[in-house]
Enzyme design. Structure first.
Site, short mmCIF file in Angstrom:
data_model
loop_
_atom_site.label_atom_id
_atom_site.label_comp_id
_atom_site.label_asym_id
_atom_site.label_seq_id
_atom_site.Cartn_x
_atom_site.Cartn_y
_atom_site.Cartn_z
N GLU A 30 47.47 48.94 43.46
CA GLU A 30 46.89 48.08 44.49
C GLU A 30 46.13 48.90 45.54
O GLU A 30 45.06 48.50 45.98
CB GLU A 30 47.98 47.26 45.18
CG GLU A 30 48.52 46.12 44.33
CD GLU A 30 47.44 45.11 43.99
OE1 GLU A 30 46.57 44.85 44.83
OE2 GLU A 30 47.48 44.59 42.86
N CYS A 185 34.95 34.17 36.53
CA CYS A 185 34.37 33.68 37.79
C CYS A 185 33.77 34.85 38.53
O CYS A 185 34.15 35.17 39.66
CB CYS A 185 35.45 32.99 38.63
SG CYS A 185 34.81 32.01 40.00
N CYS A 195 35.70 28.72 31.65
CA CYS A 195 36.68 28.74 32.74
C CYS A 195 37.73 27.65 32.57
O CYS A 195 37.39 26.49 32.35
CB CYS A 195 35.98 28.57 34.09
SG CYS A 195 37.13 28.63 35.48
#
Length: 353
Positions: A30, A185, A195
């Site tokens: 992260e 997206c 999607c």
DNA sequence: AAGCCGGGGTG
DNA sequence: CACCCAGGCTT
């Protein structure tokens, strides 16, 4: 849920921090992924974890070693914070990352989204994330207008993100949301037909997919104004002046320019014989990287040079016939103005002074 | 709320 | 070149 069903066949299951998905490895990934793309991070992540496989080894490493492992990733405060946080975890949390949201948030380099990502991905807890990818997905899905960094918009996005949280499979759900943003997206040319959210995507329904999320407002540029002289002689040539000075158009031929109509009138009086008054044309704007220039053209027909145009002391002036314009280095807005004038003159009747 | 960090990719 | 990217911190 649609996202989880989509994730099984289409999500990313082979990222290095998913195997094994420990809190330390999720945390490290992260931090590395803040403002840095997956493609770039993978090699750094593997090198870093090979050298420092767990939190205690990171805490025990020297500052130089940590920085060397980070070297090339940029945003070096991330590495300093990472190292400091590891040491804090040794002191405060028995050598592991805390599983408490506020305790995570208290560690340097860990904000709301990163804390949520660690708790959801490593521990399966129901915490939301809101990074660039997720902001884009949510803004489009719900049709949320406004720049996502604006506080009101961000509040709305967090609220939406938390309202969506499922009761289980939080690691997969979190990864699915990020993967959807990264692979379907996308910022440009999103693959809406593929999607899983296309049925009730507000942006898609309203044809605003490319418009959302709202882009960062452009910096407000200072405004400048000037008057430009469009002086034509009897044969349709236009008067040009070579630009000097430090400006962006230095060395280019341009129309004679003055700060305002008054100064321009003085220029005309000094250098031209004209019949009749100036015809003031509609002002238009040209945007530079660092300011906006509003140009008010003043047109004079039937002008003659009062002095020799190659006067040593005065500005460097010349007459240029339309056929010559394409070969002269003209600033883009000047070229555009000349072309519009040319088209205008050929299609309209004689002007009345 | 805005600036900053930084290297890389993209239109 | 402007803008964006798995943000967070400082002012």
């Amino acid at each position: 849920m649609r996202l989880l069903d989509w994730f099984e066949p289409h999500g990313r299951h082979d990222l290095p921090w998913q195997h094994p998905r420990s809190a330390y490895r999720v945390w490290l990934s992260e931090i590395m992924l803040q403002q840095t793309q997956v493609q770039t991070v993978i090699a750094y992540f593997e090198r870093f974890t090979a050298a420092l496989p767990d939190l205690p080894s990171l805490a025990a490493a020297s500052h130089d070693e940590v920085m060397a492992l980070w070297s090339g990733l940029g945003y070096y405060a991330r590495a300093r914070n990472l190292h400091a946080a590891a040491k804090l975890c040794m002191e405060r949390h028995g050598g592991a990352l805390p599983t408490d949201f506020d305790a995570l948030l208290a560690l340097p380099g860990i904000g709301r989204s990163t804390a949520g990502a660690i708790l959801a991905q490593a521990h399966g807890l129901a915490f939301a994330i809101l990074d660039g990818n997720v902001k884009r997905v949510l803004a489009r899905w719900r049709g949320i207008d406004g720049w996502p960094a604006a506080s009101a918009v961000e509040r709305e996005l967090w609220q939406f993100a938390e309202s969506l949280l499922p009761n289980d499979r939080l690691p997969d759900y979190t990864q699915a949301l990020m993967d959807l943003g990264a692979t379907v997206c996308t910022r440009t040319r999103p693959a809406c037909p593929r999607c899983p959210l296309r049925q009730d995507c507000v942006a898609r329904r309203e044809g605003r997919v490319e418009q959302l999320p709202t882009r960062k407002p452009a910096k407000i540029l200072p405004r400048r104004e000037c008057a430009m002289l469009l002086a034509f002689d009897e044969s349709g040539r236009v008067l040009l002046q070579k630009r000097g000075g430090p400006g962006v158009w230095n060395g280019l031929w341009s129309l004679p320019e003055a700060p305002d109509a008054y100064s321009l009138a003085a220029f005309i009086q000094r250098h031209l014989r004209t019949r009749g008054a100036a015809h003031v044309l509609p002002a238009f704007e040209h945007v530079f990287s660092h300011y906006r220039l509003t140009i008010t053209p003043h047109r004079h027909s039937a002008a003659q040079a009062r002095l020799r145009v190659a006067d040593n002391n005065g500005p460097e002036l010349r007459w240029a016939a339309p056929a010559e314009w394409p070969d002269i280095g003209l600033p883009a807005p000047v070229r555009q103005l000349l072309q519009s004038q040319c088209a205008h003159q050929s299609t309209s009747s004689e002007e009345t002074p």
